[in-house]
Write a protein that holds these residues in place. Structure first.
Motif, mmCIF file in Angstrom:
data_model
loop_
_atom_site.group_PDB
_atom_site.id
_atom_site.type_symbol
_atom_site.label_atom_id
_atom_site.label_comp_id
_atom_site.label_asym_id
_atom_site.label_seq_id
_atom_site.Cartn_x
_atom_site.Cartn_y
_atom_site.Cartn_z
ATOM 1 N N PHE A 229 0.832 -1.201 0.000
ATOM 2 C CA PHE A 229 0.000 0.000 0.000
ATOM 3 C C PHE A 229 0.869 1.255 0.000
ATOM 4 O O PHE A 229 0.593 2.214 -0.720
ATOM 5 N N TRP A 230 1.929 1.224 0.811
ATOM 6 C CA TRP A 230 2.805 2.395 0.931
ATOM 7 C C TRP A 230 3.471 2.712 -0.407
ATOM 8 O O TRP A 230 3.548 3.886 -0.804
ATOM 9 N N THR A 231 3.915 1.699 -1.097
ATOM 10 C CA THR A 231 4.542 1.901 -2.410
ATOM 11 C C THR A 231 3.554 2.554 -3.373
ATOM 12 O O THR A 231 3.906 3.469 -4.128
ATOM 13 N N GLN A 232 2.300 2.108 -3.322
ATOM 14 C CA GLN A 232 1.268 2.660 -4.191
ATOM 15 C C GLN A 232 0.941 4.102 -3.808
ATOM 16 O O GLN A 232 0.748 4.970 -4.660
ATOM 17 N N LEU A 233 0.898 4.370 -2.493
ATOM 18 C CA LEU A 233 0.563 5.714 -2.020
ATOM 19 C C LEU A 233 1.646 6.718 -2.395
ATOM 20 O O LEU A 233 1.347 7.874 -2.722
ATOM 21 N N LYS A 234 2.912 6.304 -2.382
ATOM 22 C CA LYS A 234 4.029 7.218 -2.648
ATOM 23 C C LYS A 234 3.955 7.820 -4.048
ATOM 24 O O LYS A 234 4.471 8.918 -4.272
ATOM 25 N N VAL A 235 3.337 7.111 -4.978
ATOM 26 C CA VAL A 235 3.282 7.615 -6.354
ATOM 27 C C VAL A 235 1.956 8.307 -6.644
ATOM 28 O O VAL A 235 1.756 8.811 -7.763
ATOM 29 N N ALA A 236 1.048 8.339 -5.662
ATOM 30 C CA ALA A 236 -0.221 9.046 -5.847
ATOM 31 C C ALA A 236 0.021 10.549 -5.800
ATOM 32 O O ALA A 236 0.903 11.032 -5.090
ATOM 33 N N ASN A 237 -0.747 11.290 -6.562
ATOM 34 C CA ASN A 237 -0.565 12.731 -6.653
ATOM 35 C C ASN A 237 -1.494 13.490 -5.712
ATOM 36 O O ASN A 237 -2.554 12.998 -5.326
#
Length: 410
Positions: A229-237
């Motif tokens: 989840f954290w990896t996905q959140l880091k690339v969210a704008n």
């Protein structure tokens, strides 16, 4: 001996037009008073003790000739009994006014209570929630009832239909009705025990809420899914995604992060100080900042015209739905508040950090008054170690069963 007035009939009275007093006979002292405007009313001129008084008996033709004579006879009978009709009427009017002043309906009291106490509520939504729940569930049953007449039967009529199907709402409605009725009692609008009280009263008639409704905890991301989840959140704008990052790294509540101001942060000291007025427990909360949290804040640009760390379009704080929207956009069914549960599970299942340390990180109120009295510090140094370990855990896929030891402090 005074001349006795000729007794006029109804037709004769109706033909009287001349302004002034006109004796109509039938009862001594009864007159039809005609004003210059043409308005007509009945007057009884009579001695009350040594004082001559004119007693109004109502307007004509609303009060007929026969009605005026009956009223005049009753007034004279009262005088004979030693009663002053004028004073009695004043007392009756005063009692009526006093009665009306204390005759308040539940809906009137609810509105007045909310207006009186609403300023104490930090969240503006509380006022609307109070208004909406009472109008929806209480008003159809007791809204028009005078608060002095509300009984246990009325309270049960409100609560029983929703107690098992909407238990959480029903308990709030009960508490709000109790508060309104307590307020009404203090104001003198009702007397006696509060029929909406729970302890020793409704608890004997309704099942405990915990027995009829399962507690629904906030949906949380599982520990083993946090790294993904954290990896996905880091690339969210967007600022919403960055605010959610800080909320996760600090185990803070959404509102605390959304309302964060730059002056609250001391990055050199690795410290975020949340003022008491923005904390649920109304106590200042010192939050240790991990390396990842500091890097996030340093990378967050400051916006001219506002000191809000994660401002919305117009520079104000983000709405309470912004962080949830980030998760929904990412395809997640969990809620932002659930990360506090994830953090708590991590501390309990994957580390040896003491339970109290995690509770302090979550800014939970100490239930034990004795323990609270003896706890002077906030174990900041130890909590900094814990928050760094939590941030490292988020960035690294965890293996089930691994336990992180708590590092020693010098």
């Amino acid at each position: 001996m005074p001349k006795k007035a000729v007794e006029l009939g109804a037709l004769q009275v109706s033909r009287l037009k001349m302004p002034g007093r006109h004796a109509v006979g039938g009862v001594a002292g009864l007159h039809l008073w005609i004003k210059a405007t043409g308005a007509k009313s009945w007057i009884l001129r009579v001695l009350v003790g040594p004082v001559r008084k004119d007693i109004g008996l109502g307007g004509y033709p609303d009060v007929t000739l026969a009605g005026a004579r009956d009223a005049a006879r009753r007034a004279r009978d009262q005088i004979v009994q030693g009663i002053d009709p004028v004073e009695q009427r004043k007392q009756a009017r005063a009692l009526l006014m006093a009665e009306n002043a204390t005759a308040k309906t539940f809906s009137q009291c609810a509105e007045a209570f909310i207006n009186a106490k609403g300023d104490e509520w930090d969240n503006p939504k509380h006022r609307q929630q109070w208004t909406n729940t009472l109008k929806t569930y209480a008003d159809p049953h007791i809204g028009e009832l005078l608060v002095r007449d509300i009984t246990l039967a009325h309270i049960l009529e409100v609560l029983q239909p929703i107690w098992k199907t909407k238990t959480e709402t029903a308990t709030r409605v009960r508490g709000r009705i109790e508060a309104v009725l307590d307020w009404a009692t203090v104001r003198g609008y009702r007397q006696g025990d509060n029929p909406a009280r729970w302890k020793g009263h409704l608890e004997q008639l309704l099942p405990k809420p915990s027995k009829v409704s399962k507690v629904e905890h906030h949906a949380a991301v599982a520990l083993d899914d946090m790294a993904g989840f954290w990896t996905q959140l880091k690339v969210a704008n967007g600022n919403g995604a960055r605010a959610l990052e800080l909320a996760i790294l600090t185990a803070a509540r959404s509102g605390e992060v959304r309302g964060a101001r730059w002056p609250e942060f001391d990055l050199e000291a690795k410290l975020w100080t949340v003022p008491a007025d923005r904390m649920k427990g109304k106590r200042e909360h010192r939050v240790p900042l991990s390396r990842q949290a500091i890097e996030l804040l340093k990378a967050t640009p400051r916006v001219d015209g506002t000191d809000v760390v994660f401002p919305g379009v117009k520079g104000q704080s983000l709405s309470d739905m912004t962080l949830l929207k980030v998760m929904r956009t990412m395809g997640q069914e969990q809620v932002p508040h659930g990360f506090r549960s994830t953090f708590r599970d991590w501390a309990a299942e994957r580390t040896n950090f003491p339970r109290d340390l995690a509770e302090m990180a979550l800014a939970h109120v100490i239930e034990s008054k004795v323990e609270a009295a003896y706890r002077r510090g906030d174990m900041f140094a130890k909590r900094l170690q814990m928050m760094q370990a939590w941030a490292d855990f988020i960035e690294t896929p965890a293996t089930k069963g691994n336990v992180l030891p708590m590092a020693r402090t010098g």
